[in-house]
Design an enzyme around this catalytic site. Structure first.
Site, mmCIF file in Angstrom:
data_model
loop_
_atom_site.group_PDB
_atom_site.id
_atom_site.type_symbol
_atom_site.label_atom_id
_atom_site.label_comp_id
_atom_site.label_asym_id
_atom_site.label_seq_id
_atom_site.Cartn_x
_atom_site.Cartn_y
_atom_site.Cartn_z
ATOM 1 C CG ASN A 211 43.168 35.230 38.291
ATOM 2 O OD1 ASN A 211 43.738 36.296 38.435
ATOM 3 N ND2 ASN A 211 41.845 35.110 38.369
ATOM 4 C CB ILE A 308 30.427 40.390 37.776
ATOM 5 C CG1 ILE A 308 30.799 39.515 38.978
ATOM 6 C CG2 ILE A 308 30.049 41.802 38.215
ATOM 7 C CD1 ILE A 308 32.096 39.884 39.655
ATOM 8 C CE LYS A 338 36.031 35.188 26.634
ATOM 9 N NZ LYS A 338 37.366 35.181 27.161
HETATM 10 O O1 C5P Z 1 34.720 34.805 29.669
HETATM 11 P P1 C5P Z 1 35.782 35.576 30.359
HETATM 12 O O2 C5P Z 1 35.938 35.226 31.804
HETATM 13 O O3 C5P Z 1 37.098 35.592 29.645
HETATM 14 O O4 C5P Z 1 35.245 37.103 30.292
HETATM 15 C C1 C5P Z 1 36.029 38.125 30.790
HETATM 16 C C2 C5P Z 1 35.185 39.304 31.142
HETATM 17 O O5 C5P Z 1 34.078 38.891 31.959
HETATM 18 C C3 C5P Z 1 35.935 40.296 31.981
HETATM 19 O O6 C5P Z 1 35.422 41.590 31.709
HETATM 20 C C4 C5P Z 1 35.630 39.856 33.403
HETATM 21 O O7 C5P Z 1 35.789 40.913 34.339
HETATM 22 C C5 C5P Z 1 34.189 39.428 33.274
HETATM 23 N N1 C5P Z 1 33.799 38.358 34.203
HETATM 24 C C6 C5P Z 1 32.887 38.638 35.196
HETATM 25 N N2 C5P Z 1 32.469 37.639 36.052
HETATM 26 C C7 C5P Z 1 32.971 36.393 35.933
HETATM 27 C C8 C5P Z 1 33.905 36.103 34.934
HETATM 28 C C9 C5P Z 1 34.310 37.110 34.080
HETATM 29 O O8 C5P Z 1 32.435 39.779 35.298
HETATM 30 N N3 C5P Z 1 32.572 35.459 36.771
#
Ligand code: C5P
Length: 402
Positions: A211, A308, A338
């Protein structure tokens, strides 16, 4: 500092056309309950009359170190002791150089040496002057001494050129003053783990899914925590940014690597900030050899990457968790969902789209926590990170309460 008396801001104004904006800054600060005294350099008085600042601040304006009436009572020392924060806006290239070298050749620079209040500067100058190695070297000296650098912003300037060098807008500077920790800087002894940047999910050895995240926001937040004394570990996806000094940086590529490294580094951390724009999906199979056009599966099967933030939320004990959410639409609804679903203690949401958020030097944010929220106006990511660190520390100290 007593909570009841207004915050005392000593506003230094140095010589630059942006000095006219400082008049509005004084108004914004007084509207927000600050008591402002203005000190002008000789150059500043060429652009704006001291009477104007006197009228908006309600205090006489000091310009001269050799003012016999004021200095009968060591006025410059009294002024240095009076301030809770010294802000120089605009800070010209010359003023910045004088500060870096510790000169005390006028009232303003003398005050800066005599005070033990935090010093913030808001530079404003022609883009070439800002980017000149001499200015950048002076800036590095000031940063290393803990001076807060607010701006500059990028854009068209009075000189007709465009680039970095615009004074931050008065409402943004006023927000920074109000958000900056009151009184004298309290060092932060927290251990902070953060993720930043994008991840790359390989399809084969030469192609990947990723991205537009540049990593700037996460790196700025890591530096802002470091500047306050925190012990910072940054698990970074691929970015073009150099390792920030004083921070443990571990580079990873994929969401899985980032997940594994975060969980390994988690024990003993006080705060976890998930700033990375982690890819939500990865190709279900990563080929070990470059796929030819006809061998590339169509459609391309994808699978979810590990989340994560959710993995850290489900740990027991868990650190104080800060999540981020980049949204193109319905920002508030998505952010609140969220917060409820991923269960961070704080969620920082920011709008992304053309010229905003990703790949941009500026950002705005809306911070949510259970029972409250705070909006931060658009500004460069460095000062925004400082404000966020203030909010995170405040919420961390109130954790468990409302
Ligand atoms: O649901 P979304 O991806 O928008 O959520 C964003 C938050 O979740 C951010 O803090 C991002 O660093 C974390 N995130 C994560 N692992 C993922 C996807 C998002 O820690 N696979």
């Amino acid at each position: 500092m007593s909570e009841t008396r207004p915050r005392r801001i000593l506003l230094g104004v140095s010589g630059g056309i942006a000095a006219y904006k400082s008049v509005e800054l004084v108004r914004r600060l007084t509207e927000r309950g600050c008591d402002v005294q203005v000190v002008m350099t000789r150059g500043a008085t060429r652009f704006v009359g001291p009477l104007t600042f006197q009228a908006v601040s309600g205090h006489p304006v000091r310009q001269d170190l050799w003012d016999e009436t004021e200095e009968a009572g060591m006025g410059h020392i009294a002024l240095a002791r009076w301030a809770d924060l010294v802000l120089i806006a605009p800070t010209s290239a010359h003023c910045l150089a004088r500060l870096a070298h510790g000169l005390a050749d006028d009232l303003l620079t003398t005050l800066c040496l005599a005070t033990d209040a935090p010093l913030a500067i808001a530079p404003a100058m022609n883009p070439h002057m800002w980017l000149h190695p001499a200015t950048q070297a002076n800036l590095a000296v000031l940063k290393s001494r803990g001076v807060r650098i607010w701006g500059p912003a990028e854009g068209p300037e009075a000189c007709g050129e465009s680039g970095p060098g615009r004074l931050l807008e008065p409402p943004d500077l006023a927000a920074l003053v109000v958000e900056a920790r009151s009184g004298h800087k309290q060092p932060c002894h927290l251990r902070v783990l953060m993720t930043a940047g994008p991840t790359r999910e390989p399809l084969d050895p030469v192609r990947y899914l990723s991205n537009r995240s540049s990593g700037q926001m996460g790196y700025a937040l890591a530096q802002a925590f470091r500047a306050e004394g925190a012990d910072v570990t940054l698990i970074s996806g691929p970015t073009g940014l150099p390792d920030p000094s004083g921070i443990r940086v571990e580079r990873v590529e994929t969401a899985q690597e980032m997940h594994d490294r975060v969980l390994q580094s988690l024990p003993g951390q006080d705060i976890f900030c998930a700033v990375a724009a982690v890819a939500d999906f990865r190709p279900a199979h990563a080929a070990t050899r470059k796929l030819s056009k006809d061998k590339t599966p169509k459609p391309l099967p994808l699978e979810a990457t590990p989340d994560i933030l959710s993995a850290v939320s489900s740990q027991d004990p868990r650190p104080f968790i800060v999540g981020f959410a980049a949204e193109t639409h319905d920002l508030e609804a998505h952010a609140r969902a969220k917060l409820a679903h991923k269960k961070p203690d704080l969620l920082v949401a920011n709008p992304v789209g053309p010229g905003q958020g990703f790949e941009s030097a500026e950002n705005e944010a809306w911070v949510f926590w259970p029972g409250g929220d705070r909006r931060i106006e658009r500004m460069p990511k460095g000062p925004l990170a400082e404000i966020l660190v203030g909010i995170i520390r405040e919420r961390y100290e109130h954790r468990g309460g409302s």
